[in-house]
Design a protein around this motif. Structure first.
Motif, mmCIF file in Angstrom:
data_model
loop_
_atom_site.group_PDB
_atom_site.id
_atom_site.type_symbol
_atom_site.label_atom_id
_atom_site.label_comp_id
_atom_site.label_asym_id
_atom_site.label_seq_id
_atom_site.Cartn_x
_atom_site.Cartn_y
_atom_site.Cartn_z
ATOM 1 N N GLU A 76 0.848 -1.199 0.000
ATOM 2 C CA GLU A 76 0.000 0.000 0.000
ATOM 3 C C GLU A 76 0.880 1.244 0.000
ATOM 4 O OE1 GLU A 76 -3.184 0.471 2.742
ATOM 5 O OE2 GLU A 76 -3.820 -1.614 2.429
ATOM 6 N N ILE A 77 0.483 2.219 -0.808
ATOM 7 C CA ILE A 77 1.324 3.410 -0.981
ATOM 8 C C ILE A 77 1.537 4.142 0.352
ATOM 9 C CG2 ILE A 77 1.479 5.677 -2.132
ATOM 10 C CD1 ILE A 77 2.108 3.199 -3.851
ATOM 11 N N SER A 78 0.514 4.152 1.206
ATOM 12 C CA SER A 78 0.680 4.881 2.475
ATOM 13 C C SER A 78 1.833 4.262 3.287
ATOM 14 C CB SER A 78 -0.617 4.864 3.280
ATOM 15 O OG SER A 78 -1.011 3.527 3.487
ATOM 16 N N LYS A 79 1.949 2.926 3.215
ATOM 17 C CA LYS A 79 3.019 2.235 3.945
ATOM 18 C C LYS A 79 4.383 2.580 3.321
ATOM 19 C CE LYS A 79 4.063 -2.428 5.531
ATOM 20 N NZ LYS A 79 3.792 -3.837 5.334
ATOM 21 N N LEU A 80 4.433 2.544 1.986
ATOM 22 C CA LEU A 80 5.691 2.857 1.287
ATOM 23 C C LEU A 80 6.132 4.292 1.603
ATOM 24 C CD1 LEU A 80 6.533 1.971 -2.383
ATOM 25 C CD2 LEU A 80 6.897 4.276 -1.552
ATOM 26 N N VAL A 81 5.156 5.212 1.623
ATOM 27 C CA VAL A 81 5.499 6.613 1.899
ATOM 28 C C VAL A 81 6.022 6.746 3.340
ATOM 29 C CG1 VAL A 81 4.606 8.970 2.062
ATOM 30 C CG2 VAL A 81 3.926 7.522 0.152
ATOM 31 N N ASP A 82 5.416 6.011 4.273
ATOM 32 C CA ASP A 82 5.922 6.036 5.659
ATOM 33 C C ASP A 82 7.394 5.602 5.706
ATOM 34 O OD1 ASP A 82 3.530 6.902 6.678
ATOM 35 O OD2 ASP A 82 2.856 4.919 7.350
ATOM 36 N N TYR A 83 7.725 4.551 4.940
ATOM 37 C CA TYR A 83 9.131 4.108 4.897
ATOM 38 C C TYR A 83 10.026 5.224 4.340
ATOM 39 C CZ TYR A 83 7.980 -0.889 5.631
ATOM 40 O OH TYR A 83 7.571 -2.093 6.149
ATOM 41 N N ALA A 113 2.592 8.047 -9.754
ATOM 42 C CA ALA A 113 1.605 8.339 -8.699
ATOM 43 C C ALA A 113 2.288 8.139 -7.336
ATOM 44 C CB ALA A 113 0.401 7.421 -8.844
ATOM 45 N N THR A 114 3.090 7.081 -7.254
ATOM 46 C CA THR A 114 3.814 6.798 -6.007
ATOM 47 C C THR A 114 4.789 7.934 -5.692
ATOM 48 O OG1 THR A 114 3.670 4.449 -6.511
ATOM 49 C CG2 THR A 114 5.274 5.093 -4.834
ATOM 50 N N LEU A 115 5.547 8.355 -6.712
ATOM 51 C CA LEU A 115 6.537 9.421 -6.498
ATOM 52 C C LEU A 115 5.863 10.727 -6.081
ATOM 53 C CD1 LEU A 115 8.905 8.635 -9.503
ATOM 54 C CD2 LEU A 115 9.581 8.670 -7.086
ATOM 55 N N ALA A 116 4.676 10.989 -6.637
ATOM 56 C CA ALA A 116 3.965 12.226 -6.266
ATOM 57 C C ALA A 116 3.616 12.190 -4.779
ATOM 58 C CB ALA A 116 2.704 12.376 -7.114
ATOM 59 N N VAL A 135 5.190 10.421 -2.453
ATOM 60 C CA VAL A 135 6.442 10.510 -1.675
ATOM 61 C C VAL A 135 6.892 11.977 -1.625
ATOM 62 C CG1 VAL A 135 8.877 9.819 -1.551
ATOM 63 C CG2 VAL A 135 7.167 8.160 -2.300
ATOM 64 N N ALA A 136 6.801 12.659 -2.769
ATOM 65 C CA ALA A 136 7.227 14.071 -2.833
ATOM 66 C C ALA A 136 6.420 14.930 -1.865
ATOM 67 C CB ALA A 136 7.061 14.597 -4.259
ATOM 68 N N SER A 137 5.120 14.622 -1.762
ATOM 69 C CA SER A 137 4.271 15.495 -0.936
ATOM 70 C C SER A 137 4.511 15.299 0.565
ATOM 71 C CB SER A 137 2.793 15.269 -1.285
ATOM 72 O OG SER A 137 2.401 14.013 -0.796
ATOM 73 N N ARG A 138 5.058 14.155 0.958
ATOM 74 C CA ARG A 138 5.278 13.904 2.399
ATOM 75 C C ARG A 138 6.744 14.083 2.834
ATOM 76 N NH1 ARG A 138 2.575 9.526 4.785
ATOM 77 N NH2 ARG A 138 4.005 9.924 6.501
#
Ligand code: F42
Length: 330
Positions: free
Chosen positions: A12-19, A44-47, A49-52
């Motif tokens: 899930e992207i939210s988990k990946l972004v947390d990492y 979409a994933t990179l966007a 990650v960029a925002s967080r």
């Protein structure tokens, strides 16, 4: 020496972004997101990650010019550069034959495809109106209608010719390998390309399979499945370079087959030898990993990417790398 990290968007992207946020907090300088059609979309994933995040550099590691047209890649990475406030990097490689053929895409002339695509992407990112009449890429009067800013281009390469092309055309190279022997070869090839282009600045990135844990054996066990897949996909020349008997390689391929057909994943772990782990991963305690990264640095590697599995626990491994390894490389 910069430390980067790779994530596969198969969670899930939210988990990946947390990492990614955790990686930034722990001193990592770059995050690379892999690109395969069957996973979450890379841009979409990179966007997200960029925002967080606010400092870490980020990019696809790697996309390919067969499944995304070079002009769309230019537009996508320019958008990520805008969203991230100038932190984007573009990782691009020739792609993977088996995956592309599943999509009905013919994988031909990879070197030509890469050369022409990178040339076109670079011109589009520079804001030029592009006319390009290549052998495989043809563009007539295409231009981005917004400013891309500076985006360094990294080329994914392992083969002799692709490494040289990376040295010539790229700002950096992403070499999917973990062992000094592979980097001695890679750096010498990259230098040939740099010389052709009259370049002195270049980022040589070791895109490794890394596994870190205070329990070194646990770290090594965690790397076995990833190493098995690397073994299954590597050419014989690589085994010769590392002195790995081909009969051991056959055992791993057979074990993977059994895992897919009968679910025997423990059998895969048993088939992976210590020599394979040594050749195709950097796995062990923080001190052992630091020592290996320093060896790569001596050969000319300027960025090390902690790629899958990262560790038995990704979270703990990110923290360990941040507290025990990165400070020793400064
Ligand atoms: N692939 C993906 O699909 N997704 C990913 O997320 C991904 C990540 C990744 C990260 C780092 C990395 O290094 C590679 C990664 N890859 C990923 C794989 C990547 O897409 C490429 O498959 C891989 O990097 C290409 O490997 P290679 O350097 O071995 O190049 C291939 C094409 C090769 O065979 N090269 C040879 C060479 O010497 O470089 C020979 C090429 C050649 O000359 N071919 C033909 C000929 O005539 O012999 C055609 C010539 C022509 O005109 O093109």
């Amino acid at each position: 020496m910069m430390f980067g990290i790779e994530f596969v968007p198969n969670m899930e992207i939210s988990k990946l972004v947390d990492y990614c946020v955790l990686a930034e907090e722990n001193g990592f300088g770059a995050v690379w997101i892999t690109d395969h059609y069957n996973n979450r979309n890379v841009y979409a994933t990179l966007a997200m990650v960029a925002s967080r995040t606010s400092e870490i550099k980020l990019g696809p590691g790697v996309t390919n010019p067969y499944h995304i047209h070079p002009a769309l890649t230019a537009s996508a990475i320019a958008t990520i550069n805008e969203i991230s406030g100038g932190r984007a990097m573009l990782g691009i490689g020739a792609g993977d034959r088996t995956t592309l053929e599943k999509l009905g895409i013919q994988w031909n002339k990879p070197l030509t495809y890469m050369r022409e695509s990178v040339e076109v992407i670079r011109q589009l990112l520079e804001g030029k109106s592009v006319n390009y009449d290549g052998k495989v890429v043809r563009i007539q009067g295409a231009r981005l209608d917004f400013k891309a800013g500076d985006v360094p281009i990294y080329i994914g390469a392992q083969g002799a010719k692709m490494l040289e092309l990376a040295g010539q055309l790229g700002n950096g190279v992403l070499v999917n390998a973990s062992h000094p022997k592979d980097f001695e070869f890679a750096v010498s090839q990259v230098k040939k390309g740099m010389e052709k282009a009259g370049k002195t600045e270049f980022d040589v990135v070791a895109y490794t399979s890394m596994s870190v844990d205070n329990d070194a054996q646990k770290a090594r066990n965690s790397a076995k499945i990833v190493v098995a897949f690397i073994v299954a996909g590597s050419p014989d020349m690589v085994f010769e370079r590392h002195g790995i008997p081909l009969e051991d390689v056959s055992k791993v391929r057979e074990a993977l087959n059994n895992a897919f057909t009968k679910g025997d994943w423990p059998g895969v772990g048993k088939a992976v030898t210590d020599d394979m782990l040594e050749a195709f991963s950097i796995a062990g305690s923080p001190d052992e990993v630091t020592e290996k990264v320093i060896e790569l640095k001596k050969i000319g590697v300027t960025q090390v990417v902690a790629g899958s599995p990262i560790g038995p626990s990704k979270k703990d491994a990110i923290k360990l790398i941040g507290s025990e390894i990165i400070p020793k490389l400064a």
